[in-house]
Design a protein around this motif. Structure first.
Motif, mmCIF file in Angstrom:
data_model
loop_
_atom_site.group_PDB
_atom_site.id
_atom_site.type_symbol
_atom_site.label_atom_id
_atom_site.label_comp_id
_atom_site.label_asym_id
_atom_site.label_seq_id
_atom_site.Cartn_x
_atom_site.Cartn_y
_atom_site.Cartn_z
ATOM 1 N N SER A 185 -26.192 13.834 -75.834
ATOM 2 C CA SER A 185 -27.010 14.508 -76.956
ATOM 3 C C SER A 185 -26.558 16.118 -76.746
ATOM 4 O O SER A 185 -26.367 16.624 -75.375
ATOM 5 N N PHE A 186 -26.841 16.848 -77.554
ATOM 6 C CA PHE A 186 -26.806 18.575 -77.607
ATOM 7 C C PHE A 186 -27.910 18.751 -78.270
ATOM 8 O O PHE A 186 -28.497 18.156 -79.000
ATOM 9 N N PRO A 187 -28.668 20.100 -77.695
ATOM 10 C CA PRO A 187 -30.019 20.331 -78.308
ATOM 11 C C PRO A 187 -29.439 21.002 -79.627
ATOM 12 O O PRO A 187 -28.499 21.998 -80.014
ATOM 13 N N LEU A 188 -30.362 20.883 -80.536
ATOM 14 C CA LEU A 188 -30.089 21.351 -82.012
ATOM 15 C C LEU A 188 -31.114 22.415 -82.392
ATOM 16 O O LEU A 188 -32.103 22.401 -81.930
ATOM 17 N N ASP A 189 -30.749 23.475 -83.068
ATOM 18 C CA ASP A 189 -31.582 24.302 -83.692
ATOM 19 C C ASP A 189 -32.078 24.015 -85.095
ATOM 20 O O ASP A 189 -31.673 24.250 -86.118
ATOM 21 N N GLY A 241 -25.443 26.134 -88.755
ATOM 22 C CA GLY A 241 -26.797 25.459 -89.056
ATOM 23 C C GLY A 241 -27.379 24.844 -87.782
ATOM 24 O O GLY A 241 -27.530 25.645 -86.686
ATOM 25 N N PRO A 242 -27.818 23.670 -87.635
ATOM 26 C CA PRO A 242 -28.436 23.184 -86.479
ATOM 27 C C PRO A 242 -27.613 23.028 -85.366
ATOM 28 O O PRO A 242 -27.997 22.617 -84.324
ATOM 29 N N HIS A 243 -26.253 23.002 -85.594
ATOM 30 C CA HIS A 243 -25.153 22.482 -84.759
ATOM 31 C C HIS A 243 -24.869 23.593 -83.852
ATOM 32 O O HIS A 243 -24.278 24.605 -84.271
ATOM 33 N N ASN A 272 -14.151 4.440 -80.162
ATOM 34 C CA ASN A 272 -12.799 5.423 -80.565
ATOM 35 C C ASN A 272 -13.061 7.187 -80.302
ATOM 36 O O ASN A 272 -12.248 7.845 -80.274
ATOM 37 N N ARG A 273 -14.176 7.331 -79.674
ATOM 38 C CA ARG A 273 -14.766 8.754 -79.934
ATOM 39 C C ARG A 273 -14.201 9.455 -78.601
ATOM 40 O O ARG A 273 -14.103 10.788 -78.686
ATOM 41 N N GLY A 274 -13.598 8.746 -77.627
ATOM 42 C CA GLY A 274 -13.287 9.203 -76.467
ATOM 43 C C GLY A 274 -14.397 9.980 -75.758
ATOM 44 O O GLY A 274 -15.412 9.375 -75.286
ATOM 45 N N ASN A 275 -14.219 11.389 -75.264
ATOM 46 C CA ASN A 275 -15.268 12.159 -74.685
ATOM 47 C C ASN A 275 -16.298 12.768 -75.791
ATOM 48 O O ASN A 275 -16.956 13.839 -75.172
ATOM 49 N N LEU A 276 -15.805 12.666 -76.961
ATOM 50 C CA LEU A 276 -16.691 13.503 -77.964
ATOM 51 C C LEU A 276 -17.972 13.006 -78.117
ATOM 52 O O LEU A 276 -18.380 11.951 -77.942
ATOM 53 N N SER A 277 -18.961 13.770 -78.444
ATOM 54 C CA SER A 277 -20.266 13.350 -78.766
ATOM 55 C C SER A 277 -20.582 13.225 -80.326
ATOM 56 O O SER A 277 -20.082 14.210 -81.086
ATOM 57 N N ILE A 278 -21.272 12.224 -80.918
ATOM 58 C CA ILE A 278 -21.552 12.318 -82.168
ATOM 59 C C ILE A 278 -22.836 12.192 -82.696
ATOM 60 O O ILE A 278 -23.585 11.201 -81.999
ATOM 61 N N LEU A 279 -23.466 13.007 -83.403
ATOM 62 C CA LEU A 279 -24.968 12.821 -83.942
ATOM 63 C C LEU A 279 -24.829 12.040 -85.232
ATOM 64 O O LEU A 279 -23.933 12.419 -86.107
ATOM 65 N N VAL A 280 -25.585 11.041 -85.229
ATOM 66 C CA VAL A 280 -25.666 10.109 -86.352
ATOM 67 C C VAL A 280 -27.254 10.330 -87.073
ATOM 68 O O VAL A 280 -28.183 10.270 -86.225
ATOM 69 N N HIS A 281 -27.270 10.652 -88.102
ATOM 70 C CA HIS A 281 -28.794 10.930 -88.792
ATOM 71 C C HIS A 281 -28.530 10.370 -90.291
ATOM 72 O O HIS A 281 -27.714 10.534 -90.977
ATOM 73 N N PRO A 282 -29.637 9.947 -90.640
ATOM 74 C CA PRO A 282 -29.907 9.267 -92.262
ATOM 75 C C PRO A 282 -29.981 10.709 -93.056
ATOM 76 O O PRO A 282 -30.336 11.902 -92.605
ATOM 77 N N LEU A 283 -29.810 10.467 -94.268
ATOM 78 C CA LEU A 283 -29.915 11.442 -95.218
ATOM 79 C C LEU A 283 -31.199 11.048 -96.110
ATOM 80 O O LEU A 283 -31.455 10.037 -96.920
ATOM 81 N N THR A 284 -32.305 11.713 -95.824
ATOM 82 C CA THR A 284 -33.713 11.686 -96.617
ATOM 83 C C THR A 284 -34.012 12.970 -97.124
ATOM 84 O O THR A 284 -33.425 14.138 -96.972
ATOM 85 N N ARG A 285 -35.340 13.116 -97.810
ATOM 86 C CA ARG A 285 -35.674 14.537 -98.214
ATOM 87 C C ARG A 285 -36.286 15.366 -97.093
ATOM 88 O O ARG A 285 -36.568 16.290 -97.235
ATOM 89 N N ARG A 291 -35.347 10.979 -86.270
ATOM 90 C CA ARG A 291 -34.362 9.837 -86.927
ATOM 91 C C ARG A 291 -33.180 9.663 -86.498
ATOM 92 O O ARG A 291 -32.208 8.765 -87.104
ATOM 93 N N ASN A 292 -32.586 10.458 -85.486
ATOM 94 C CA ASN A 292 -31.283 10.502 -85.089
ATOM 95 C C ASN A 292 -30.957 9.529 -83.941
ATOM 96 O O ASN A 292 -31.808 8.958 -83.415
ATOM 97 N N ALA A 293 -29.806 9.368 -83.910
ATOM 98 C CA ALA A 293 -29.103 8.598 -82.664
ATOM 99 C C ALA A 293 -27.814 9.540 -82.090
ATOM 100 O O ALA A 293 -27.455 10.264 -82.966
ATOM 101 N N TRP A 294 -27.411 9.043 -81.104
ATOM 102 C CA TRP A 294 -26.254 9.988 -80.445
ATOM 103 C C TRP A 294 -25.368 8.885 -79.925
ATOM 104 O O TRP A 294 -25.767 7.874 -79.358
ATOM 105 N N ILE A 295 -24.136 8.975 -80.256
ATOM 106 C CA ILE A 295 -22.975 8.422 -79.599
ATOM 107 C C ILE A 295 -22.132 9.237 -78.545
ATOM 108 O O ILE A 295 -21.858 10.329 -78.921
ATOM 109 N N GLY A 296 -22.687 9.100 -77.272
ATOM 110 C CA GLY A 296 -22.376 10.025 -76.144
ATOM 111 C C GLY A 296 -23.389 10.789 -75.931
ATOM 112 O O GLY A 296 -24.514 10.602 -76.599
#
Length: 188
Positions: free
Chosen positions: A127-131, A72-74, A98-111, A120-125
């Motif tokens: 960011s990565f470019p998304l497709d 997908g976009p990841h 507790n993520r250590g060196n990992l990156s985490i994409l956070v996003h809401p679920l909407t239509r 509407r996203n946020a990153w913990i760590g």
């Protein structure tokens, strides 16, 4: 002067905020799929989330599938954790700490999946470019997940608009003696 209790009219702004409130979230834990150390750290974090869910720390549902290749976009290996708004802050706090060196994409679920992932996203760590080309611009329905839990979009509303007005008025009253707290403007 009347002895009736003043009941302010529900504003269109309050109705809009309640109507568009986000009830479900995704956390995507990223790892470079060819990095055995990152992959192991991601799976260890997943197991910790599952144990903590089992023990009642929060509600979080990692998907069974762990993507070992971009999907997908990841752009790298990842897995998804679904979180209802009821436990969002607990899960967010845990992953921040507790993520250590990992990156985490956070996003809401909407239509609007594309906006959810892009705007509407946020990153913990880092960011990565998304497709984003793989995502629909708009769906007819909000994608409900795990309705059997009766959380998120599947939950019954806990507070009516009138109850929210009373809660807000009470908070304003309690904060009136707090010197550092900003005051809400008067109702029009």
């Amino acid at each position: 002067m009347s002895s009736r209790t003043f009941s302010p009219r529900v504003s269109a702004e309050l109705e809009r905020v309640v109507e568009t409130e986000i009830k479900e979230w995704h956390f995507h834990i990223y790892f470079h799929q060819n990095n055995a150390e990152e992959h192991a750290a991601a799976l260890k974090l997943r197991d910790s989330v599952l144990r903590l869910r089992r023990d009642g720390a929060f509600v979080a549902v990692p998907l069974f599938r762990v993507n070992t290749v971009p999907i997908g976009p990841h752009p790298v290996g990842s897995y998804e954790i679904w979180v209802p708004s009821e436990t969002f802050s607990s899960v967010f706090s845990y992953l921040c700490m507790n993520r250590g060196n990992l990156s985490i994409l956070v996003h809401p679920l909407t239509r609007e999946q594309r906006k959810d992932h892009e705007i509407r996203n946020a990153w913990i760590g880092p960011s990565f470019p998304l497709d984003l080309s793989t995502l629909p611009i708009r769906s007819d329905e909000i994608p409900l997940q795990y309705p059997s839990l009766r959380l998120g979009y599947s939950a019954k509303p806990e507070l009516s608009l009138e109850m929210r007005l009373k809660l807000g008025a009470n908070v304003e009253h309690l904060l009136a003696s707090e010197k550092e707290a900003a005051r809400a403007p008067p109702r029009e």
